[in-house]
Design an enzyme around this catalytic site. Structure first.
Site, PDB file in Angstrom:
ATOM      1  N   HIS A  32       0.884   2.156   4.474  1.00 50.18           N
ATOM      2  CA  HIS A  32       0.056   3.366   4.338  1.00 50.18           C
ATOM      3  C   HIS A  32       0.080   4.049   5.702  1.00 50.18           C
ATOM      4  CE1 HIS A  32      -3.604   5.775   3.825  1.00 50.18           C
ATOM      5  NE2 HIS A  32      -3.730   5.378   2.577  1.00 50.18           N
TER       6      HIS A  32
ATOM      7  N   HIS B 242     -10.697  -1.999   0.214  1.00 51.79           N
ATOM      8  CA  HIS B 242     -10.936  -0.618  -0.256  1.00 51.79           C
ATOM      9  C   HIS B 242     -11.755  -0.539  -1.542  1.00 51.79           C
ATOM     10  CE1 HIS B 242      -9.308   3.712   0.401  1.00 51.79           C
ATOM     11  NE2 HIS B 242     -10.617   3.616   0.436  1.00 51.79           N
TER      12      HIS B 242
ATOM     13  N   LYS C 233      -6.351  -5.418   3.112  1.00 54.25           N
ATOM     14  CA  LYS C 233      -7.172  -4.251   2.741  1.00 54.25           C
ATOM     15  C   LYS C 233      -7.861  -4.399   1.397  1.00 54.25           C
ATOM     16  CE  LYS C 233      -6.280   0.500   1.256  1.00 54.25           C
ATOM     17  NZ  LYS C 233      -5.332   1.628   1.325  1.00 54.25           N
TER      18      LYS C 233
ATOM     19  N   ASP D 222      -0.112  -0.594  -4.864  1.00 49.91           N
ATOM     20  CA  ASP D 222      -1.327   0.009  -5.439  1.00 49.91           C
ATOM     21  C   ASP D 222      -1.099   1.378  -6.062  1.00 49.91           C
ATOM     22  OD1 ASP D 222      -0.979   1.369  -3.039  1.00 49.91           O
ATOM     23  OD2 ASP D 222      -3.106   1.408  -2.537  1.00 49.91           O
ATOM     24  N   ASN D 223      -0.059   2.063  -5.588  1.00 47.79           N
ATOM     25  CA  ASN D 223       0.286   3.375  -6.157  1.00 47.79           C
ATOM     26  C   ASN D 223       1.579   3.847  -5.509  1.00 47.79           C
ATOM     27  OD1 ASN D 223      -2.482   4.116  -4.250  1.00 47.79           O
ATOM     28  ND2 ASN D 223      -0.525   4.997  -3.627  1.00 47.79           N
TER      29      ASN D 223
ATOM     30  N   ARG E 199      -6.968  -0.564  -7.096  1.00 49.81           N
ATOM     31  CA  ARG E 199      -7.374  -1.922  -6.718  1.00 49.81           C
ATOM     32  C   ARG E 199      -8.524  -2.419  -7.597  1.00 49.81           C
ATOM     33  NH1 ARG E 199      -5.190  -2.676  -1.096  1.00 49.81           N
ATOM     34  NH2 ARG E 199      -3.722  -0.944  -1.020  1.00 49.81           N
TER      35      ARG E 199
ATOM     36  N   ASP F  36       0.841  -1.196   0.000  1.00 53.96           N
ATOM     37  CA  ASP F  36       0.000   0.000   0.000  1.00 53.96           C
ATOM     38  C   ASP F  36       0.880   1.252   0.000  1.00 53.96           C
ATOM     39  OD1 ASP F  36      -2.177   1.622   0.185  1.00 53.96           O
ATOM     40  OD2 ASP F  36      -2.972   0.724   2.012  1.00 53.96           O
ATOM     41  N   ASP F  37       0.619   2.168  -0.922  1.00 52.70           N
ATOM     42  CA  ASP F  37       1.384   3.424  -0.988  1.00 52.70           C
ATOM     43  C   ASP F  37       2.893   3.162  -1.014  1.00 52.70           C
ATOM     44  OD1 ASP F  37      -1.032   4.696  -0.886  1.00 52.70           O
ATOM     45  OD2 ASP F  37      -0.638   5.846   0.932  1.00 52.70           O
TER      46      ASP F  37
ATOM     47  N   LYS G 148       2.010   9.456  -5.179  1.00 48.03           N
ATOM     48  CA  LYS G 148       0.564   9.224  -5.087  1.00 48.03           C
ATOM     49  C   LYS G 148      -0.266  10.457  -5.460  1.00 48.03           C
ATOM     50  CE  LYS G 148      -2.814   7.774  -1.569  1.00 48.03           C
ATOM     51  NZ  LYS G 148      -2.996   7.125  -0.259  1.00 48.03           N
TER      52      LYS G 148
ATOM     53  N   SER H 189      -8.874   1.708   4.181  1.00 48.56           N
ATOM     54  CA  SER H 189      -7.500   1.961   4.634  1.00 48.56           C
ATOM     55  C   SER H 189      -7.381   1.945   6.148  1.00 48.56           C
ATOM     56  CB  SER H 189      -7.022   3.323   4.129  1.00 48.56           C
ATOM     57  OG  SER H 189      -6.836   3.293   2.744  1.00 48.56           O
TER      58      SER H 189
ATOM     59  N   CYS I  31      -5.593   4.490  -4.070  1.00 44.00           N
ATOM     60  CA  CYS I  31      -5.944   3.137  -3.621  1.00 44.00           C
ATOM     61  C   CYS I  31      -7.116   2.484  -4.344  1.00 44.00           C
ATOM     62  CB  CYS I  31      -6.280   3.147  -2.133  1.00 44.00           C
ATOM     63  SG  CYS I  31      -4.922   3.642  -1.083  1.00 44.00           S
TER      64      CYS I  31
END
Lengths: 484, 484
Positions: free
Chosen positions: A258, A136, A134, A309-310, A81, A38-39, A332, A159, A77
């Site tokens: 994240h 989301h 997660k 995810d990013n 996803r 994540d992130d 992001k 998140s 996010c």
């Protein structure tokens, strides 16, 4: 490679995925483990420059393929996803917002009933499908992973920085009072940078079937931020030991890189900063999972992938709690390379030839690729992904030669071969359309510093036209689901 | 009154509710407030013997009707609430268990899609319908009050002693190991008798419509046991102020007289024991709500009712945390009078003539009665309730002359007029069918101490026959939903 991409070419590319040379190699359906951070930025694995060593990920990369030009479908996010799960752009699925870029806690909307996921089709093909972490893509029962292809889910719907006990994000963001809006964001930033467990109460679900009926159990112990990576790692390791005899698809969506950054005490201070501590724990988890595969003699028959995810959430960089995409530009919530280009590793011993691949790939491609690699069929034919199986297995060129960069329902940039057109700048975090798009040669300028539009007028025009053609080929947008 | 109750008589009773003398009095649809306590016994209001004074409830009773022979449809939470909401016996709705008497956290089942509630039909008739507090008719979205007639719900899906962080009740009760079963119950009892907030994590939902779509928001602050009565009281008071101009139905299901007993510090030590403290707070809440009606000039047009879901949970009496049904026999989880006979107060200034009524009534009767009093129609015609409106408004005799006592899907006792047949005894808490039913004259023996079967053989036989006829008239049972 930079030839004009006509509508016909796009359609062709979507349909005519290169055939596999030896499909019989795939008769035993491989297990699939999709590890999803994540992130996490392009530079957050040490083989791509991270200051904190990620030994297990580096090993996974060294014995598999590492793709250095790999993209998510959106720099935030939920839409990212959504693209991963469906192989479709956000404007087709509605999994985006033009104002609110991700799903918030009180949003009644979520994963559309008429969209299909990777898990739907793998399950259809006899896979047991499990998700940890997660989602989301919706906070309501009908949106949950277990309604969209997963047999079981242990995780959080949103998140780790949602369900704040300190401020109501939804009410703050929907407030007509700009001061309330501003105060809300200030409290969010303060909570994230000086986190405590009590600041959030994210629902932790264990969702599964019991006697043929669906249970969405809210785990009373709640989402314990610091121990979550360990908890899901242990569950994943046990799962692997218990599922030796049936192909499985495991989607491990790690939430803890994240903000707020929470991790186990064992890793505290071991990374180059707080973010590094957390990456170290994710890397440890990857190692544990890989070890479980080896211990259970499943490594040879398991495709393991790792991506994010990013890009990094750079507004938190000043607190030492953001990842990094350097030398890529920004992170992001932008269509700069740092926003959408992420690490990608795929490992399948004996099947996938180790390499560092510079071709373009995307999380959008994983769905059609996994369908091919597992002999599964996917009922949704209108996909935005390419079948990368021949690239993975035979090192053929990637069929993906372009990449659209979507954010908030708009195509904000367009890559074709080495070149990227940028249509948008950011003012105060908000995208603003440029009158004159910028052109970058990513091969020599991955930091997107030198606009070469004036130097390459012909290419510039060609890319503008093919980007327009591509957009046109997508047809009408589905209405955004995340705006509140 | 004790004439043989034939099948025909039962059918007749169900259909031929006495007509109202003056229906035009009801043209302005009255508001309805149904105050519903948890595990509160017949003797837990001071006018019926409670040691802790309940001044507001006593006043409500003194200015309205207090029914002293009023029954719930089952001596435990979920089925009793099912009977209240549907006006139907548990064996018709399936809202019962033969092994597990109430819904547990992980039970996938809940309120059936094909059953209708009081709220469904009041809403149909233009009422705004709101619920506060404990539902206990399903833990999943499709079961929630907002899917069964309520426009809005702020509360918990289950009891305040569920979602234990100390023990997994579901796993314990489904364990094949008797030691685990026993240990589970021991931990439950210990938690309830020495409670701390952290021992439970009951989900607190705010469920409502947003832009025409359903939101089930998990309130991040969680279910704070000690302050909950105050929180919902404040919400109810505000609601009344904001809903002056449209008829409303408020179902306030107070959870906190159920173990673990949590209440506000203000009331601590003010009652005769811990249970009394909590009753004092419930009584305060009733006073606040009534005051809000008066302040908003709504009292004259609002029917206020107060009752309970079942009798006191006497296994906790030794800790001073149980209510009382004295002089009635026993309490919760039994078909003795203490299990099903509860306080009932109805107040409607100027409309309902103050009285103490000894006729038989039941929570099953509230649905048909409220339909009549509000001019609403209810699509489900097969009801087990009687229309008590003429009894309330004109002091006519109650049309209910009998009462079946259901528990775990069995009719364990049968009342007809003053007499009660008891078919079941309890051994270690488990119901055991008697070979020879017992007969009690409740008018002179509400404590059910003197079996008069031998003295009144003719009546005894008559009641046995009419009980059998009644059971037969119910037809086939629906399968139990709560067994796990």
């Amino acid at each position: 490679m930079n030839a004009k991409l006509s509508l016909a070419a796009v359609s062709l590319a979507l349909m005519a995925a290169p055939a596999l040379a030896n499909p019989s190699a795939l008769t035993a359906r491989p297990n699939i483990i999709l590890l999803f951070a994540d992130d996490m930025g392009w530079a957050d694995i040490s083989v791509q420059g991270a200051k904190t060593p990620t030994a297990h990920l580096d090993r996974l990369a060294a014995t598999g393929q590492r793709w250095t030009n790999f993209y998510v479908s959106s720099p935030v996010c939920s839409p990212s996803r959504g693209g991963l799960m469906t192989g479709r752009l956000e404007t087709r699925t509605g999994l985006y917002g033009t104002q609110t870029p991700v799903l918030l806690e009180k949003d009644p909307d979520g994963f559309p009933a008429d969209e299909l996921t990777i898990a739907d089709s793998l399950r259809q093909n006899g896979y047991h499908t499990i998700m940890y972490g997660k989602w989301h893509l919706g906070n309501h029962a009908q949106d949950f992973p277990t309604r969209h292809g997963f047999d079981e889910w242990f995780g959080i719907p949103i998140s780790n920085d949602c369900y704040s006990t300190q401020v109501d994000l939804f009410d703050g963001l929907t407030s007509s009072d700009p001061q309330i809006f501003k105060n809300t964001l200030a409290i969010v930033e303060k909570s994230n940078s000086q986190p405590r467990q009590a600041y959030w109460n994210v629902p932790l679900y264990h969702s599964y079937q019991y006697k043929g009926k669906q249970v969405d159990y809210l785990v009373p112990q709640g989402f314990q931020q610091s121990s979550f990576t360990q908890v899901v790692t242990e569950k994943a390791v046990n799962y692997i030991g218990e599922h030796k005899n049936r192909p499985f698809f495991m989607y491990m969506a790690y939430p803890q890189t994240h903000v707020p950054l929470f991790g186990s005490p064992e890793f505290k201070g071991k990374g180059h900063n707080r973010y590094g501590d957390i990456m170290l724990e994710i890397d440890w988890s990857v190692g544990q999972i890989y070890q479980a595969l080896e211990k259970n003699h499943l490594a040879e028959n398991t495709i393991v992938m790792f991506t994010s995810d990013n890009g990094p959430w750079l507004m938190y960089d000043k607190y030492g709690i953001s990842g990094s995409a350097l030398p890529l530009r920004d992170g992001k919530s932008t269509a700069w390379e740092g926003g959408l280009r992420v690490p990608f590793i795929i490992n399948w011993p004996g099947k996938i030839k180790p390499a560092v691949v510079e071709d373009i790939g995307s999380t959008l491609d994983l769905l059609p690729t996994l369908m091919r690699l597992t002999g599964s069929t996917h009922a949704q034919q209108t996909l935005d992904g390419f079948d990368l199986s021949a690239a993975f297995l035979q090192r053929q060129p990637s069929p993906r030669t372009f990449m659209p960069y979507f954010y908030k329902g708009e195509m904000e940039a367009w890559r074709e071969g080495d070149y990227k057109l940028v249509f948008t700048q950011y003012e105060g975090g908000q995208p603003v359309r440029l009158k004159q798009p910028l052109l970058f040669n990513l091969r020599i300028d991955s930091g997107e510093q030198h606009n070469v539009a004036a130097q390459e007028p012909e290419r510039y025009q060609r890319l503008i036209t093919s980007a327009q053609d591509y957009l046109l080929s997508l047809g009408e947008k589905r209405a955004p689901l995340f705006d509140i």
